[in-house]
Design a protein around this motif. Structure first.
Motif, PDB file in Angstrom:
ATOM      1  N   ASP A  75       0.846  -1.183   0.000  1.00 54.15           N
ATOM      2  CA  ASP A  75       0.000   0.000   0.000  1.00 54.15           C
ATOM      3  C   ASP A  75       0.888   1.241   0.000  1.00 54.15           C
ATOM      4  N   PRO A  76       0.748   2.142  -0.977  1.00 59.09           N
ATOM      5  CA  PRO A  76       1.655   3.288  -1.070  1.00 59.09           C
ATOM      6  C   PRO A  76       1.702   4.155   0.184  1.00 59.09           C
ATOM      7  N   GLU A  77       0.548   4.427   0.800  1.00 57.06           N
ATOM      8  CA  GLU A  77       0.538   5.302   1.969  1.00 57.06           C
ATOM      9  C   GLU A  77       1.211   4.652   3.168  1.00 57.06           C
ATOM     10  N   LYS A  78       0.978   3.371   3.375  1.00 59.53           N
ATOM     11  CA  LYS A  78       1.654   2.677   4.479  1.00 59.53           C
ATOM     12  C   LYS A  78       3.164   2.637   4.244  1.00 59.53           C
ATOM     13  N   LEU A  79       3.546   2.422   3.005  1.00 61.55           N
ATOM     14  CA  LEU A  79       4.967   2.431   2.669  1.00 61.55           C
ATOM     15  C   LEU A  79       5.566   3.807   2.933  1.00 61.55           C
ATOM     16  N   ARG A  80       4.842   4.852   2.557  1.00 56.35           N
ATOM     17  CA  ARG A  80       5.335   6.215   2.798  1.00 56.35           C
ATOM     18  C   ARG A  80       5.571   6.457   4.282  1.00 56.35           C
ATOM     19  N   GLU A  81       4.626   6.051   5.114  1.00 56.58           N
ATOM     20  CA  GLU A  81       4.759   6.254   6.560  1.00 56.58           C
ATOM     21  C   GLU A  81       5.982   5.530   7.108  1.00 56.58           C
ATOM     22  N   LEU A  82       6.215   4.296   6.677  1.00 54.31           N
ATOM     23  CA  LEU A  82       7.366   3.535   7.158  1.00 54.31           C
ATOM     24  C   LEU A  82       8.682   4.190   6.740  1.00 54.31           C
ATOM     25  N   LEU A  83       8.737   4.647   5.490  1.00 53.73           N
ATOM     26  CA  LEU A  83       9.965   5.283   5.009  1.00 53.73           C
ATOM     27  C   LEU A  83      10.199   6.625   5.692  1.00 53.73           C
ATOM     28  N   ASP A  84       9.131   7.399   5.883  1.00 51.96           N
ATOM     29  CA  ASP A  84       9.275   8.706   6.525  1.00 51.96           C
ATOM     30  C   ASP A  84       9.792   8.564   7.951  1.00 51.96           C
ATOM     31  N   GLU A  85       9.306   7.537   8.676  1.00 53.41           N
ATOM     32  CA  GLU A  85       9.784   7.296  10.042  1.00 53.41           C
ATOM     33  C   GLU A  85      11.259   6.904  10.069  1.00 53.41           C
ATOM     34  N   SER A  86      11.754   6.347   8.957  1.00 54.39           N
ATOM     35  CA  SER A  86      13.136   5.868   8.899  1.00 54.39           C
ATOM     36  C   SER A  86      14.107   6.905   8.356  1.00 54.39           C
ATOM     37  N   MET A  87      13.611   8.062   7.911  1.00 51.54           N
ATOM     38  CA  MET A  87      14.465   9.100   7.346  1.00 51.54           C
ATOM     39  C   MET A  87      14.774  10.165   8.382  1.00 51.54           C
ATOM     40  N   PRO A  88      15.906  10.871   8.253  1.00 46.21           N
ATOM     41  CA  PRO A  88      16.202  11.989   9.158  1.00 46.21           C
ATOM     42  C   PRO A  88      15.159  13.088   9.025  1.00 46.21           C
ATOM     43  N   VAL A  89      14.886  13.782  10.120  1.00 45.37           N
ATOM     44  CA  VAL A  89      13.948  14.907  10.086  1.00 45.37           C
ATOM     45  C   VAL A  89      14.504  15.986   9.155  1.00 45.37           C
ATOM     46  N   GLY A  90      13.699  16.420   8.229  1.00 49.76           N
ATOM     47  CA  GLY A  90      14.126  17.375   7.206  1.00 49.76           C
ATOM     48  C   GLY A  90      14.149  16.732   5.835  1.00 49.76           C
ATOM     49  N   LEU A  91      14.483  15.444   5.792  1.00 49.38           N
ATOM     50  CA  LEU A  91      14.335  14.651   4.571  1.00 49.38           C
ATOM     51  C   LEU A  91      13.042  13.859   4.747  1.00 49.38           C
ATOM     52  N   ASP A  92      11.941  14.500   4.432  1.00 48.55           N
ATOM     53  CA  ASP A  92      10.620  13.956   4.737  1.00 48.55           C
ATOM     54  C   ASP A  92       9.958  13.400   3.486  1.00 48.55           C
ATOM     55  N   ILE A  93       9.407  12.198   3.585  1.00 43.05           N
ATOM     56  CA  ILE A  93       8.659  11.603   2.488  1.00 43.05           C
ATOM     57  C   ILE A  93       7.211  12.070   2.632  1.00 43.05           C
ATOM     58  N   THR A  94       6.759  12.926   1.750  1.00 47.50           N
ATOM     59  CA  THR A  94       5.471  13.594   1.926  1.00 47.50           C
ATOM     60  C   THR A  94       4.341  13.005   1.095  1.00 47.50           C
ATOM     61  N   GLU A  95       4.655  12.236   0.063  1.00 48.50           N
ATOM     62  CA  GLU A  95       3.592  11.681  -0.771  1.00 48.50           C
ATOM     63  C   GLU A  95       4.090  10.432  -1.468  1.00 48.50           C
ATOM     64  N   ALA A  96       3.208   9.464  -1.651  1.00 46.96           N
ATOM     65  CA  ALA A  96       3.513   8.240  -2.393  1.00 46.96           C
ATOM     66  C   ALA A  96       2.312   7.875  -3.236  1.00 46.96           C
ATOM     67  N   VAL A  97       2.557   7.467  -4.456  1.00 45.36           N
ATOM     68  CA  VAL A  97       1.470   7.057  -5.344  1.00 45.36           C
ATOM     69  C   VAL A  97       1.991   5.938  -6.230  1.00 45.36           C
ATOM     70  N   GLU A  98       1.130   4.978  -6.517  1.00 44.52           N
ATOM     71  CA  GLU A  98       1.529   3.898  -7.416  1.00 44.52           C
ATOM     72  C   GLU A  98       1.658   4.436  -8.827  1.00 44.52           C
ATOM     73  N   ALA A  99       2.761   4.077  -9.505  1.00 46.77           N
ATOM     74  CA  ALA A  99       3.000   4.552 -10.869  1.00 46.77           C
ATOM     75  C   ALA A  99       2.099   3.801 -11.837  1.00 46.77           C
ATOM     76  N   ARG A 100       1.186   4.517 -12.444  1.00 48.25           N
ATOM     77  CA  ARG A 100       0.291   3.923 -13.443  1.00 48.25           C
ATOM     78  C   ARG A 100       0.513   4.543 -14.825  1.00 48.25           C
ATOM     79  N   THR A 101       1.461   5.459 -14.936  1.00 51.81           N
ATOM     80  CA  THR A 101       1.780   6.100 -16.211  1.00 51.81           C
ATOM     81  C   THR A 101       3.282   6.048 -16.400  1.00 51.81           C
ATOM     82  N   SER A 102       3.745   6.366 -17.586  1.00 53.16           N
ATOM     83  CA  SER A 102       5.176   6.345 -17.873  1.00 53.16           C
ATOM     84  C   SER A 102       5.737   7.759 -17.874  1.00 53.16           C
TER      85      SER A 102
END
Length: 259
Positions: A75-102
């Protein structure tokens, strides 16, 4: 194989991280979050991560983009939350979407930048902007990996305006703020090149280095003169299409017993 596109930031002191520093931090975050990455083939497999048009070292950004390929659907949003928690504050993952276009990189054709010029009066900045926009060409020099190069900054600039300074500023604490829209050309015209151009045409030289932040990047719309959201086509395609297996499984998961 599932592809996920991410938007991330560089804020505060983390604006001084290089692109290579970010790559190392992001790959550590992938391991911490136990993301099921797809890997390249060959003797030295690498996680399949594609970075697109990273901001220069020393500039902040609210709109950096990358794409990852997963061996298992998530799930893109759950993945985003996990990655954001693992990144340093300031390098924030703010959005995730499944790629459906090229062609994500093909949709990054322009950027919106904010330049904060501490110690510069608004009237001086306006005069410099007028002189810059009135010029047919504004040539500057910058050292590249191939040596010193001269190029025109004016042709890449779509718009350049001054915006009101913060209300708490006083004449003894002046700050001019510029909003810049620049096309991504070759060679790339960076905000510091435009500042060099302002100095060349109007002798505008801030007493301290400018604070530069990328506010947006995406496809430049010729009709409206705006920079569009590069993830919008994927977001719309996800809404119109049926959910992936991972999302469908989450939706169908039985609820626990009632208390």
């Amino acid at each position: 194989m599932q592809r996920i596109r991410l938007r991330y930031t560089k804020r505060g002191r983390l604006r001084f991280t290089s692109h290579r520093d970010f790559q190392r931090a992001f790959e550590r975050a992938l391991r911490r979050a136990e993301v099921p990455m797809a890997y390249s083939a060959g003797f030295t497999p690498h996680p399949r991560v594609s970075y697109a048009n990273a901001a220069p070292t020393g500039t902040g950004s609210e709109a950096e983009y990358l794409e990852i390929a997963l061996a298992e659907s998530r799930d893109p949003e759950k993945l985003r939350e996990l990655l954001d928690e693992s990144m340093p504050v300031g390098l924030d993952i703010t959005e995730a979407v499944e790629a459906r276009t090229s062609g994500l990189a093909d949709r990054l054709t322009a950027s919106v930048w904010e330049l904060r010029l501490e110690g510069v009066e608004g009237a001086d900045a306006e005069r410099a902007v007028e002189a810059f926009l009135a010029a047919e060409a504004v040539e500057v020099q910058r050292r590249t990996k191939n040596g010193m190069r001269t190029f025109d900054t004016r042709g890449a600039v779509v718009s350049l305006v001054t915006v009101p300074a913060p209300a708490d500023r006083t004449p003894d604490n002046a700050c001019a703020i510029l909003r810049l829209v620049v096309r991504h050309l070759t060679p790339a015209v960076r905000p510091d090149d435009v500042l060099s151009g302002l100095q060349a045409v109007a002798d505008l030289a801030p007493p301290v280095p400018a604070a530069v932040t990328r506010l947006a990047q995406g496809l430049f719309d010729e009709e409206s003169g705006t920079v569009t959201d590069p993830l919008a086509p994927d977001r719309e395609a996800v809404t119109a299409a049926p959910p992936t297996a991972a999302v469908a499984a989450d939706a169908k998961a039985p609820e626990g017993p009632a208390a």
